[in-house]
Enzyme design. Structure first.
Site, PDB file in Angstrom:
ATOM      1  N   HIS A   1      22.124  93.470  12.465  1.00  0.00           N
ATOM      2  CA  HIS A   1      23.369  92.818  12.048  1.00  0.00           C
ATOM      3  C   HIS A   1      23.317  91.319  12.322  1.00  0.00           C
ATOM      4  O   HIS A   1      23.633  90.863  13.424  1.00  0.00           O
ATOM      5  CB  HIS A   1      24.549  93.467  12.800  1.00  0.00           C
ATOM      6  CG  HIS A   1      25.904  93.061  12.303  1.00  0.00           C
ATOM      7  ND1 HIS A   1      26.872  93.982  11.944  1.00  0.00           N
ATOM      8  CD2 HIS A   1      26.463  91.845  12.113  1.00  0.00           C
ATOM      9  CE1 HIS A   1      27.966  93.341  11.554  1.00  0.00           C
ATOM     10  NE2 HIS A   1      27.746  92.035  11.666  1.00  0.00           N
TER      11      HIS A   1
ATOM     12  N   HIS B   1      24.088  87.654   9.915  1.00  0.00           N
ATOM     13  CA  HIS B   1      24.385  87.008   8.633  1.00  0.00           C
ATOM     14  C   HIS B   1      23.493  85.781   8.497  1.00  0.00           C
ATOM     15  O   HIS B   1      23.539  84.901   9.358  1.00  0.00           O
ATOM     16  CB  HIS B   1      25.855  86.596   8.581  1.00  0.00           C
ATOM     17  CG  HIS B   1      26.804  87.744   8.742  1.00  0.00           C
ATOM     18  ND1 HIS B   1      27.454  88.321   7.677  1.00  0.00           N
ATOM     19  CD2 HIS B   1      27.194  88.439   9.838  1.00  0.00           C
ATOM     20  CE1 HIS B   1      28.212  89.315   8.121  1.00  0.00           C
ATOM     21  NE2 HIS B   1      28.077  89.419   9.424  1.00  0.00           N
TER      22      HIS B   1
ATOM     23  N   HIS C   1      31.551  96.524   7.771  1.00  0.00           N
ATOM     24  CA  HIS C   1      32.249  95.937   8.926  1.00  0.00           C
ATOM     25  C   HIS C   1      33.589  96.665   9.115  1.00  0.00           C
ATOM     26  O   HIS C   1      34.377  96.771   8.169  1.00  0.00           O
ATOM     27  CB  HIS C   1      32.559  94.462   8.681  1.00  0.00           C
ATOM     28  CG  HIS C   1      31.387  93.544   8.861  1.00  0.00           C
ATOM     29  ND1 HIS C   1      30.281  93.599   8.064  1.00  0.00           N
ATOM     30  CD2 HIS C   1      31.169  92.540   9.763  1.00  0.00           C
ATOM     31  CE1 HIS C   1      29.422  92.657   8.460  1.00  0.00           C
ATOM     32  NE2 HIS C   1      29.934  92.002   9.487  1.00  0.00           N
TER      33      HIS C   1
ATOM     34  N   GLU D   1      36.637  95.730  14.327  1.00  0.00           N
ATOM     35  CA  GLU D   1      36.395  94.501  15.083  1.00  0.00           C
ATOM     36  C   GLU D   1      37.747  93.819  15.274  1.00  0.00           C
ATOM     37  O   GLU D   1      38.366  93.937  16.323  1.00  0.00           O
ATOM     38  CB  GLU D   1      35.420  93.591  14.317  1.00  0.00           C
ATOM     39  CG  GLU D   1      35.140  92.268  14.998  1.00  0.00           C
ATOM     40  CD  GLU D   1      34.494  91.242  14.056  1.00  0.00           C
ATOM     41  OE1 GLU D   1      34.509  91.433  12.828  1.00  0.00           O
ATOM     42  OE2 GLU D   1      34.004  90.227  14.573  1.00  0.00           O
TER      43      GLU D   1
ATOM     44  N   ASP E   1      24.984  88.791  15.162  1.00  0.00           N
ATOM     45  CA  ASP E   1      26.044  88.503  14.181  1.00  0.00           C
ATOM     46  C   ASP E   1      25.886  87.123  13.528  1.00  0.00           C
ATOM     47  O   ASP E   1      25.308  87.026  12.450  1.00  0.00           O
ATOM     48  CB  ASP E   1      27.422  88.660  14.831  1.00  0.00           C
ATOM     49  CG  ASP E   1      28.517  88.992  13.827  1.00  0.00           C
ATOM     50  OD1 ASP E   1      28.195  89.207  12.648  1.00  0.00           O
ATOM     51  OD2 ASP E   1      29.701  89.052  14.226  1.00  0.00           O
TER      52      ASP E   1
HETATM   53 ZN   LIG Z   1      29.070  90.566  10.913  1.00  0.00          ZN
END
Ligand SMILES: [Zn+2]
Length: 322
Positions: A11, A13, A189, A192, A270
Protein backbone atom coordinates in the site's frame (compact mmCIF):
# COMPACT_ATOMS: atom_id res chain seq x y z
CA UNK A 1 18.18 -3.31 13.02
CA UNK A 2 15.01 -3.94 11.04
CA UNK A 3 17.13 -2.86 8.07
CA UNK A 4 18.29 -6.47 7.86
CA UNK A 5 14.75 -7.87 7.67
CA UNK A 6 13.20 -8.63 4.30
CA UNK A 7 10.20 -6.42 3.70
CA UNK A 8 7.22 -6.15 1.35
CA UNK A 9 4.78 -3.31 0.77
CA UNK A 10 1.23 -3.55 -0.59
CA UNK A 11 0.00 0.00 0.00
CA UNK A 12 1.89 3.01 -1.33
CA UNK A 13 0.57 5.76 -3.61
CA UNK A 14 3.21 6.59 -6.22
CA UNK A 15 2.54 10.35 -6.22
CA UNK A 16 2.45 10.24 -2.42
CA UNK A 17 5.97 8.78 -2.35
CA UNK A 18 7.83 11.68 -4.00
CA UNK A 19 10.92 12.48 -1.91
CA UNK A 20 10.90 16.23 -1.12
CA UNK A 21 14.36 16.61 -2.73
CA UNK A 22 12.98 15.22 -6.00
CA UNK A 23 9.93 17.53 -5.76
CA UNK A 24 12.27 20.52 -5.35
CA UNK A 25 14.37 19.47 -8.35
CA UNK A 26 11.23 19.04 -10.48
CA UNK A 27 9.84 22.40 -9.31
CA UNK A 28 13.08 24.15 -10.32
CA UNK A 29 12.96 22.43 -13.69
CA UNK A 30 9.42 23.57 -14.42
CA UNK A 31 9.68 26.96 -12.68
CA UNK A 32 7.00 26.14 -10.09
CA UNK A 33 6.87 27.96 -6.71
CA UNK A 34 6.78 25.52 -3.79
CA UNK A 35 5.95 27.85 -0.83
CA UNK A 36 2.30 26.75 -0.76
CA UNK A 37 3.11 23.08 -0.02
CA UNK A 38 6.76 22.87 1.14
CA UNK A 39 8.72 24.39 3.99
CA UNK A 40 12.30 23.61 5.04
CA UNK A 41 12.48 20.62 2.72
CA UNK A 42 9.27 18.96 3.98
CA UNK A 43 5.65 18.94 2.81
CA UNK A 44 3.24 21.08 4.81
CA UNK A 45 -0.48 20.46 5.35
CA UNK A 46 -2.79 20.57 8.39
CA UNK A 47 -5.89 18.45 7.64
CA UNK A 48 -7.12 15.88 5.12
CA UNK A 49 -8.28 18.54 2.65
CA UNK A 50 -4.98 20.48 2.68
CA UNK A 51 -3.13 17.15 2.54
CA UNK A 52 -4.98 16.36 -0.73
CA UNK A 53 -4.07 19.87 -1.97
CA UNK A 54 -0.35 19.39 -1.26
CA UNK A 55 -0.55 15.93 -2.80
CA UNK A 56 -2.02 17.33 -6.02
CA UNK A 57 0.60 20.09 -6.15
CA UNK A 58 3.43 17.57 -5.85
CA UNK A 59 1.78 15.26 -8.43
CA UNK A 60 1.65 18.22 -10.82
CA UNK A 61 5.48 18.34 -10.88
CA UNK A 62 5.58 15.12 -12.95
CA UNK A 63 4.64 15.85 -16.51
CA UNK A 64 6.14 13.26 -18.85
CA UNK A 65 6.88 9.57 -19.27
CA UNK A 66 10.50 10.25 -18.26
CA UNK A 67 9.42 12.09 -15.11
CA UNK A 68 7.39 9.05 -14.02
CA UNK A 69 10.23 6.66 -14.82
CA UNK A 70 12.51 8.82 -12.63
CA UNK A 71 9.99 8.93 -9.76
CA UNK A 72 9.42 5.16 -9.88
CA UNK A 73 13.16 4.42 -9.95
CA UNK A 74 13.86 6.84 -7.10
CA UNK A 75 11.22 5.28 -4.83
CA UNK A 76 12.02 1.65 -5.63
CA UNK A 77 15.80 2.14 -5.26
CA UNK A 78 15.22 3.45 -1.72
CA UNK A 79 12.81 0.62 -0.93
CA UNK A 80 15.21 -2.05 -2.19
CA UNK A 81 18.02 -0.51 -0.12
CA UNK A 82 15.79 -0.85 2.98
CA UNK A 83 15.43 -4.60 2.38
CA UNK A 84 12.17 -4.72 0.40
CA UNK A 85 11.76 -7.55 -2.11
CA UNK A 86 8.26 -6.64 -3.25
CA UNK A 87 6.24 -3.46 -3.77
CA UNK A 88 2.80 -2.61 -5.08
CA UNK A 89 2.41 0.97 -6.27
CA UNK A 90 -1.00 2.62 -6.47
CA UNK A 91 -1.18 4.58 -9.68
CA UNK A 92 -3.80 6.95 -11.05
CA UNK A 93 -4.25 6.98 -14.84
CA UNK A 94 -7.09 9.41 -14.18
CA UNK A 95 -4.69 11.90 -12.70
CA UNK A 96 -2.27 11.38 -15.60
CA UNK A 97 -5.05 12.31 -18.03
CA UNK A 98 -5.95 15.37 -15.94
CA UNK A 99 -2.38 16.76 -15.93
CA UNK A 100 -1.96 16.04 -19.63
CA UNK A 101 0.68 13.28 -19.48
CA UNK A 102 -1.84 10.77 -20.81
CA UNK A 103 -2.50 7.44 -19.13
CA UNK A 104 -0.48 5.37 -21.61
CA UNK A 105 2.72 7.46 -21.30
CA UNK A 106 2.29 7.50 -17.52
CA UNK A 107 2.02 3.71 -17.31
CA UNK A 108 4.89 3.25 -19.79
CA UNK A 109 7.18 5.47 -17.66
CA UNK A 110 6.30 3.63 -14.45
CA UNK A 111 6.84 0.28 -16.19
CA UNK A 112 10.29 1.39 -17.36
CA UNK A 113 11.17 2.44 -13.82
CA UNK A 114 10.01 -0.91 -12.41
CA UNK A 115 12.07 -2.87 -14.91
CA UNK A 116 15.21 -0.75 -14.42
CA UNK A 117 15.21 -1.22 -10.63
CA UNK A 118 14.32 -4.92 -10.85
CA UNK A 119 17.36 -5.41 -13.12
CA UNK A 120 19.75 -3.86 -10.59
CA UNK A 121 18.28 -4.91 -7.23
CA UNK A 122 15.88 -7.81 -7.85
CA UNK A 123 12.88 -6.04 -6.26
CA UNK A 124 9.56 -7.07 -7.86
CA UNK A 125 6.89 -4.43 -8.29
CA UNK A 126 3.33 -4.32 -9.62
CA UNK A 127 0.96 -1.47 -10.41
CA UNK A 128 -2.49 -1.28 -8.85
CA UNK A 129 -4.81 1.14 -10.63
CA UNK A 130 -6.68 3.45 -8.29
CA UNK A 131 -10.03 5.09 -8.96
CA UNK A 132 -10.64 8.29 -6.99
CA UNK A 133 -13.84 8.15 -4.99
CA UNK A 134 -14.31 11.92 -4.86
CA UNK A 135 -14.32 12.02 -8.68
CA UNK A 136 -17.54 9.96 -8.71
CA UNK A 137 -18.61 6.51 -9.99
CA UNK A 138 -18.19 7.36 -13.68
CA UNK A 139 -14.51 8.26 -13.34
CA UNK A 140 -13.86 5.22 -11.13
CA UNK A 141 -15.48 3.00 -13.80
CA UNK A 142 -13.30 4.68 -16.41
CA UNK A 143 -10.20 3.76 -14.37
CA UNK A 144 -11.45 0.16 -14.04
CA UNK A 145 -12.08 -0.12 -17.78
CA UNK A 146 -8.63 1.33 -18.46
CA UNK A 147 -6.98 -1.25 -16.18
CA UNK A 148 -9.09 -4.09 -17.61
CA UNK A 149 -8.25 -3.20 -21.21
CA UNK A 150 -4.53 -2.66 -20.60
CA UNK A 151 -3.58 -6.36 -20.36
CA UNK A 152 -0.27 -5.15 -18.90
CA UNK A 153 1.51 -7.92 -16.95
CA UNK A 154 2.81 -5.32 -14.46
CA UNK A 155 -0.71 -3.93 -13.83
CA UNK A 156 -2.40 -6.54 -11.67
CA UNK A 157 -4.87 -4.90 -9.29
CA UNK A 158 -7.66 -2.37 -8.82
CA UNK A 159 -8.39 -0.14 -5.84
CA UNK A 160 -10.40 2.90 -4.83
CA UNK A 161 -8.94 5.75 -2.78
CA UNK A 162 -9.66 9.40 -2.13
CA UNK A 163 -12.22 10.98 0.16
CA UNK A 164 -13.71 7.97 1.97
CA UNK A 165 -16.65 9.91 3.34
CA UNK A 166 -18.01 10.74 -0.14
CA UNK A 167 -20.63 8.67 -1.98
CA UNK A 168 -22.00 5.22 -1.03
CA UNK A 169 -19.73 2.27 -1.71
CA UNK A 170 -22.61 0.55 -3.59
CA UNK A 171 -22.31 3.24 -6.29
CA UNK A 172 -18.82 1.94 -7.09
CA UNK A 173 -19.57 -1.81 -7.17
CA UNK A 174 -19.81 -1.87 -10.98
CA UNK A 175 -16.26 -0.55 -11.36
CA UNK A 176 -14.98 -3.38 -9.17
CA UNK A 177 -16.99 -5.95 -11.17
CA UNK A 178 -15.28 -4.72 -14.35
CA UNK A 179 -11.85 -5.09 -12.73
CA UNK A 180 -12.61 -8.50 -11.19
CA UNK A 181 -13.95 -9.87 -14.49
CA UNK A 182 -10.64 -8.85 -16.10
CA UNK A 183 -8.74 -10.96 -13.55
CA UNK A 184 -7.37 -8.04 -11.52
CA UNK A 185 -6.82 -8.34 -7.75
CA UNK A 186 -9.26 -6.31 -5.66
CA UNK A 187 -8.54 -4.02 -2.72
CA UNK A 188 -10.34 -0.91 -1.44
CA UNK A 189 -9.68 1.89 1.06
CA UNK A 190 -12.10 1.62 4.01
CA UNK A 191 -12.15 1.90 7.79
CA UNK A 192 -9.70 4.79 8.04
CA UNK A 193 -11.54 8.12 8.26
CA UNK A 194 -14.86 6.24 8.28
CA UNK A 195 -15.77 3.69 10.94
CA UNK A 196 -16.25 -0.07 11.08
CA UNK A 197 -19.46 0.06 8.99
CA UNK A 198 -17.40 1.17 5.97
CA UNK A 199 -15.34 -2.03 6.28
CA UNK A 200 -18.54 -4.09 6.50
CA UNK A 201 -19.94 -2.35 3.40
CA UNK A 202 -16.71 -3.01 1.51
CA UNK A 203 -16.83 -6.73 2.40
CA UNK A 204 -20.53 -7.06 1.49
CA UNK A 205 -20.57 -5.01 -1.69
CA UNK A 206 -17.05 -5.20 -3.15
CA UNK A 207 -15.76 -8.62 -1.88
CA UNK A 208 -12.07 -7.61 -1.78
CA UNK A 209 -9.26 -9.97 -0.74
CA UNK A 210 -7.55 -7.00 0.95
CA UNK A 211 -8.62 -3.75 2.55
CA UNK A 212 -6.58 -0.55 2.59
CA UNK A 213 -6.34 0.46 6.27
CA UNK A 214 -9.46 -1.25 7.71
CA UNK A 215 -8.05 -0.42 11.15
CA UNK A 216 -11.32 0.93 12.51
CA UNK A 217 -12.68 -2.61 12.36
CA UNK A 218 -11.42 -2.68 15.98
CA UNK A 219 -14.59 -0.78 16.88
CA UNK A 220 -16.65 -3.93 16.16
CA UNK A 221 -15.67 -7.35 17.64
CA UNK A 222 -18.05 -9.21 15.30
CA UNK A 223 -16.37 -7.62 12.32
CA UNK A 224 -12.91 -8.55 13.61
CA UNK A 225 -14.05 -12.18 13.82
CA UNK A 226 -15.40 -12.00 10.28
CA UNK A 227 -12.14 -10.54 8.90
CA UNK A 228 -10.18 -13.30 10.65
CA UNK A 229 -12.60 -16.00 9.40
CA UNK A 230 -12.57 -14.81 5.82
CA UNK A 231 -8.79 -14.26 5.80
CA UNK A 232 -9.11 -10.73 4.44
CA UNK A 233 -5.73 -8.99 4.63
CA UNK A 234 -5.45 -5.47 6.04
CA UNK A 235 -2.92 -3.07 4.52
CA UNK A 236 -2.12 -1.27 7.77
CA UNK A 237 -0.34 2.11 7.66
CA UNK A 238 0.37 3.19 11.28
CA UNK A 239 2.41 6.30 10.41
CA UNK A 240 -0.33 7.57 8.11
CA UNK A 241 -3.03 6.88 10.72
CA UNK A 242 -1.19 8.80 13.44
CA UNK A 243 -0.29 11.69 11.08
CA UNK A 244 -3.95 12.07 10.08
CA UNK A 245 -5.12 11.82 13.69
CA UNK A 246 -7.09 8.58 13.25
CA UNK A 247 -5.28 7.49 16.47
CA UNK A 248 -3.46 9.89 18.84
CA UNK A 249 -0.12 8.04 18.93
CA UNK A 250 1.56 4.70 18.18
CA UNK A 251 0.87 3.07 21.56
CA UNK A 252 -2.84 3.73 20.92
CA UNK A 253 -2.70 2.25 17.40
CA UNK A 254 -4.71 -1.02 17.11
CA UNK A 255 -2.20 -3.04 15.02
CA UNK A 256 -1.50 -5.36 17.97
CA UNK A 257 -5.21 -5.80 18.76
CA UNK A 258 -5.98 -6.64 15.13
CA UNK A 259 -3.18 -9.21 15.00
CA UNK A 260 -4.21 -10.71 18.36
CA UNK A 261 -7.78 -11.12 17.02
CA UNK A 262 -6.38 -13.32 14.23
CA UNK A 263 -6.74 -10.72 11.49
CA UNK A 264 -4.06 -10.90 8.78
CA UNK A 265 -2.05 -7.66 8.88
CA UNK A 266 0.76 -6.10 6.84
CA UNK A 267 2.89 -2.95 7.25
CA UNK A 268 2.78 -0.12 4.72
CA UNK A 269 3.83 3.51 4.31
CA UNK A 270 0.84 4.93 2.31
CA UNK A 271 2.21 8.39 1.33
CA UNK A 272 5.56 8.21 3.14
CA UNK A 273 7.14 11.71 3.01
CA UNK A 274 3.77 13.39 3.61
CA UNK A 275 3.46 11.40 6.83
CA UNK A 276 7.17 11.63 7.75
CA UNK A 277 7.56 7.90 7.38
CA UNK A 278 8.98 5.15 5.16
CA UNK A 279 8.46 1.39 4.96
CA UNK A 280 11.63 0.96 7.01
CA UNK A 281 10.30 3.32 9.68
CA UNK A 282 6.99 1.42 9.82
CA UNK A 283 8.91 -1.77 10.61
CA UNK A 284 10.94 0.15 13.23
CA UNK A 285 7.79 1.54 14.88
CA UNK A 286 6.19 -1.91 14.95
CA UNK A 287 9.36 -3.32 16.50
CA UNK A 288 10.37 -0.63 19.00
CA UNK A 289 7.09 1.01 19.99
CA UNK A 290 4.54 -1.76 19.46
CA UNK A 291 6.80 -4.60 20.58
CA UNK A 292 6.51 -6.94 17.61
CA UNK A 293 9.31 -9.54 17.44
CA UNK A 294 11.38 -10.10 14.30
CA UNK A 295 9.45 -13.37 13.80
CA UNK A 296 6.16 -11.47 13.93
CA UNK A 297 7.48 -8.89 11.46
CA UNK A 298 8.57 -11.73 9.16
CA UNK A 299 5.06 -13.14 9.38
CA UNK A 300 3.64 -9.79 8.22
CA UNK A 301 6.05 -9.77 5.27
CA UNK A 302 5.03 -13.34 4.40
CA UNK A 303 1.35 -12.35 4.65
CA UNK A 304 2.01 -9.49 2.21
CA UNK A 305 3.63 -11.83 -0.32
CA UNK A 306 0.79 -14.33 0.09
CA UNK A 307 -1.73 -11.54 -0.58
CA UNK A 308 0.25 -9.90 -3.40
CA UNK A 309 -1.37 -9.47 -6.80
CA UNK A 310 1.18 -11.64 -8.64
CA UNK A 311 1.12 -14.91 -10.58
CA UNK A 312 1.82 -18.05 -8.56
CA UNK A 313 5.29 -18.58 -10.02
CA UNK A 314 6.39 -15.08 -8.92
CA UNK A 315 4.79 -15.63 -5.49
CA UNK A 316 6.72 -18.89 -5.00
CA UNK A 317 9.97 -17.17 -5.99
CA UNK A 318 9.34 -14.31 -3.55
CA UNK A 319 8.38 -16.66 -0.71
CA UNK A 320 11.60 -18.57 -1.29
CA UNK A 321 13.53 -15.33 -0.65
CA UNK A 322 12.12 -14.92 2.86
ZN1 LIG B 1 -3.84 4.84 0.82
Amino acid sequence: MTRLLRKAELHCHLEGAVPPALALAQARRYGVATDAFMKDGAYVWHDFTSFLGAYDAVSGLFRSEDDYALLTETYLDDLAAAGAIYSELFISPDHAEAVGVGADAYVAGIGRGIEAVRARSGIECRMVVVGLRHCGPERVEWAARYAAAARNPLMTGFNMAGEERMGAVADFARAFDIARDAGLGITIHAGELSGASSVRDALDLIRPTRIGHGVRAVEDPGLLARLADEGVVLEVCPGSNVALGVFPDFPAHPLRRLQAAGVKVTLNSDDPPFFKTSLEREYEIASRIMGFSDEELDTMTRTAIEAAFVDEETRARLLARL
